[in-house]
Design a protein around this motif. Structure first.
Motif: not given
Length: 157
Positions: A98-120
């Motif tokens: 799964a490839i996420f294109e990200h702009k800005g600092h990456s800390i928040e995106i990892f929270d989204h990936i592991f807590r929201d996107w993968i489980p859903n």
């Protein structure tokens, strides 16, 4: 934020690595050591940098910021014929990502990936290296920096 899903073919990389943790993060030391020497790598495919994380199989089961993992700073090459002194080869195995294109600092995106996107999603995390591609639009510490975050996945059973 929805990722694109791709099958990655195996890649040959050359670079440096360290053992680190989130609590005792040595990423900047790794890149400070690698960047001045990257010009010594021959047969480079592109100038894109690959920031790779290799986690042990249970790393995400009981997340702990002091858990150690391997971090690599690399470039993709055509072959492993000439590996500079103080560097090593790394073969990035292929597979579904799964490839996420990200702009800005990456800390928040990892929270989204592991807590929201993968489980859903219809995917589970797979045990293969995670990595970021730091291309021409990547600018360290800049809020307008862009990168691709590649997360290894497999279809849920």
């Amino acid at each position: 934020m929805s990722p694109r899903i791709e099958i990655l073919s195996e890649k040959k990389l050359i670079g440096k690595h360290i053992k680190t943790s989130l609590a005792n993060n040595k990423t900047s030391e790794l890149w400070q050591s690698f960047m001045p020497k990257r010009g010594e790598i021959q047969n480079i495919i592109s100038s894109d940098l690959f920031a790779i994380q290799v986690y042990n199989p249970t790393y995400f089961e009981a997340f702990n910021p002091i858990s150690v993992f391997e971090k690599w700073a690399t470039l993709e090459v055509t072959d492993f014929e000439n590996i500079p002194i103080e560097m090593e080869s790394f073969t990035l195995s292929g597979g579904l990502y799964a490839i996420f294109e990200h702009k800005g600092h990456s800390i928040e995106i990892f929270d989204h990936i592991f807590r929201d996107w993968i489980p859903n999603s219809k995917y589970d995390l797979d045990h293969r290296p995670h990595f970021e591609i730091l291309g021409a639009k990547y600018k360290k510490e800049d809020p307008n920096s862009e990168e691709e975050i590649w997360i290894p996945i497999k279809e849920k059973l």
